[in-house]
Design a protein around this motif. Sequence first.
Motif, short mmCIF file in Angstrom:
data_model
loop_
_atom_site.label_atom_id
_atom_site.label_comp_id
_atom_site.label_asym_id
_atom_site.label_seq_id
_atom_site.Cartn_x
_atom_site.Cartn_y
_atom_site.Cartn_z
N GLY A 140 0.24 -1.17 -0.04
CA GLY A 140 0.01 -0.38 0.23
C GLY A 140 0.80 0.81 0.03
N GLY A 141 0.35 2.00 -0.59
CA GLY A 141 1.31 3.60 -0.83
C GLY A 141 0.17 4.63 -1.53
N LEU A 142 0.83 5.55 -1.25
CA LEU A 142 0.01 6.81 -1.80
C LEU A 142 -0.90 6.87 -3.53
CD1 LEU A 142 2.58 9.69 -0.96
CD2 LEU A 142 0.87 8.76 0.57
N GLU A 143 -0.64 6.07 -3.58
CA GLU A 143 -0.76 5.64 -5.21
C GLU A 143 -2.09 4.24 -5.03
OE1 GLU A 143 2.90 7.45 -5.93
OE2 GLU A 143 2.48 4.94 -4.54
N GLY A 144 -2.59 3.96 -3.98
CA GLY A 144 -3.08 3.29 -3.59
C GLY A 144 -2.71 1.70 -3.45
N VAL A 145 -3.28 0.60 -3.30
CA VAL A 145 -2.57 -0.49 -3.07
C VAL A 145 -2.87 -1.66 -3.94
CG1 VAL A 145 -3.83 -2.45 -1.61
CG2 VAL A 145 -3.93 -0.15 -0.67
N ALA A 146 -1.72 -2.79 -3.70
CA ALA A 146 -2.20 -3.58 -4.74
C ALA A 146 -1.88 -5.17 -3.83
CB ALA A 146 -0.91 -3.72 -5.88
N MET A 147 -2.34 -6.06 -4.96
CA MET A 147 -2.35 -7.63 -4.22
C MET A 147 -1.84 -8.38 -5.01
SD MET A 147 -5.55 -10.69 -2.51
CE MET A 147 -6.44 -10.42 -4.22
N ILE A 148 -0.81 -8.67 -3.77
CA ILE A 148 0.42 -9.95 -5.16
C ILE A 148 -0.08 -10.84 -4.96
CG2 ILE A 148 2.85 -10.50 -5.40
CD1 ILE A 148 2.28 -7.04 -4.02
N PHE A 149 -0.38 -12.04 -5.63
CA PHE A 149 -0.37 -13.27 -5.27
C PHE A 149 -0.61 -14.45 -6.45
CE2 PHE A 149 -3.92 -11.17 -8.63
CZ PHE A 149 -4.01 -12.58 -9.45
N ASN A 150 -0.56 -15.77 -5.41
CA ASN A 150 0.73 -16.79 -6.38
C ASN A 150 1.96 -16.65 -6.36
OD1 ASN A 150 -2.54 -18.62 -6.55
ND2 ASN A 150 -2.81 -17.33 -8.69
#
Length: 173
Positions: A140-150
Amino acid sequence: MQDNEGNIWISTATELTAISGNKLKLLPVYSPQVFETIHTTLCDYQNNIWISTNAALIKYSFANGGYTEKKYSFSSLNSKTDITSLYQDINHTIWIGTMGKGIILFNPETGQSRSLSENPLLQNASILAITGRGNTVFAGGLEGVAMIFNITEKNKSITEKYSFTNYNDIENV
């Protein structure tokens, strides 16, 4: 700060202290220049202590009754780049969050690193936190949230690409 093993970490201008249950352990980080630039710490799966300082990581390992220190620098970072978060995944890769330079993946066994470039949301992002569970990592950061999966065995090589789900520009999230 409390880590996932229940240790309490306290930092002053001249010391880094770890409190575990009824034990108090003073870690040998003496330089005021180091303490003034620490933004994040990590205790890895081998109980090494990692700290961020001046766009680099310092690893402290305990052996034979004393600590050894090893510094790792990253060519993509300059002295004005703050390392803001550290996370070690199931393959022991260390994810390094930065302000303005996105995420760097670091293999502590080989010293190899690379910028996480396959997700446009995270390129040159200002990362505030990285965490995860099992084969999933969240950034998560100032630009949004990312989920890295698998995250799989093949990701033991940091050159392998990751899959993502981005959570930015979503109303009420």
